[in-house]
Write a protein that holds these residues in place. Structure first.
Motif, PDB file in Angstrom:
ATOM      1  N   SER A  23    -116.055   5.350 -33.898  1.00 47.33           N
ATOM      2  CA  SER A  23    -117.018   6.454 -33.955  1.00 47.33           C
ATOM      3  C   SER A  23    -118.239   6.059 -34.766  1.00 47.33           C
ATOM      4  N   GLU A  27    -115.079  12.099 -38.306  1.00 51.03           N
ATOM      5  CA  GLU A  27    -114.807  13.537 -38.311  1.00 51.03           C
ATOM      6  C   GLU A  27    -113.401  13.737 -38.844  1.00 51.03           C
ATOM      7  N   HIS A  32    -113.384  19.739 -37.970  1.00 43.84           N
ATOM      8  CA  HIS A  32    -113.062  20.135 -36.596  1.00 43.84           C
ATOM      9  C   HIS A  32    -112.603  21.592 -36.546  1.00 43.84           C
ATOM     10  N   LYS A 146    -118.381  16.295 -29.479  1.00 40.47           N
ATOM     11  CA  LYS A 146    -118.211  15.045 -30.224  1.00 40.47           C
ATOM     12  C   LYS A 146    -118.476  13.858 -29.306  1.00 40.47           C
TER      13      LYS A 146
END
Length: 178
Positions: A23, A27, A32, A146
């Motif tokens: 990524s 996250e 989330h 995302k």
């Protein structure tokens, strides 16, 4: 007052999501859960305003805040792993149920039934089933956002996940999500 459930909920910030993917922006489960709660609330308000639904947006948003709380014990199991085999998925669901019961038991006795219902809502009740449908849609939308962010940042690793997640959102046939 002793409230160990709160301490465990704060640990969600240490559980990383998308562990099998590279990524550009990390996250965690706490972020989330917050995003899913926001999206759930918005979807319910859109449903009430534009589709004449009678959804309890506040309650749905609260359920969304707790929708992945069991991951404080189980960790975030990647979707391709979890959904690779029906028996494996059933075992993961059982682990999540055990973790949710353990968390609910950490609340003061007078609050345990309330937390139990937030951590593992009774999906038999029609109104609750409808709210859970919105939480699930918001969960998928958050995953899609995302993926879209990662792809827009030049991370092609999320391109397939973006398309798969969008297809999953469309499959839910929830007009509020579009």
């Amino acid at each position: 007052m002793n409230f160990p459930l709160a301490a465990y909920m704060y640990r969600l910030q240490y559980i990383r999501r998308w562990s099998l993917m590279r990524s550009t922006t990390t996250e965690n489960v706490a972020e989330h859960s917050f995003h899913v709660s926001l999206l759930t609330h918005m979807l319910c308000l859109i449903g009430n305003t534009y589709y004449d639904r009678k959804l309890n947006a506040d309650h749905a948003a609260t359920i969304a805040l707790y929708h992945d709380a069991a991951e404080v014990f189980t960790g975030d199991i990647a979707t391709p792993v979890k959904h690779n085999n029906p028996r494996l998925l059933a075992n993961f669901r059982e682990m999540e149920n055990i973790a949710a019961k353990r968390l609910a038991a950490m609340a003061p006795p007078e609050l345990q039934s309330i937390y139990a219902n937030l951590l593992r809502p009774d999906s038999e009740e029609e109104e609750q089933m409808e709210l859970l449908r919105y939480v699930k849609a918001a969960d998928c939308l958050d995953a899609y956002l995302k993926c879209a962010f990662e792809v827009a940042s030049g991370n092609r690793e999320f391109a397939v996940a973006k398309e798969q997640t969008l297809a999953k959102v469309k499959q839910m046939q929830l007009p509020e999500a579009f």
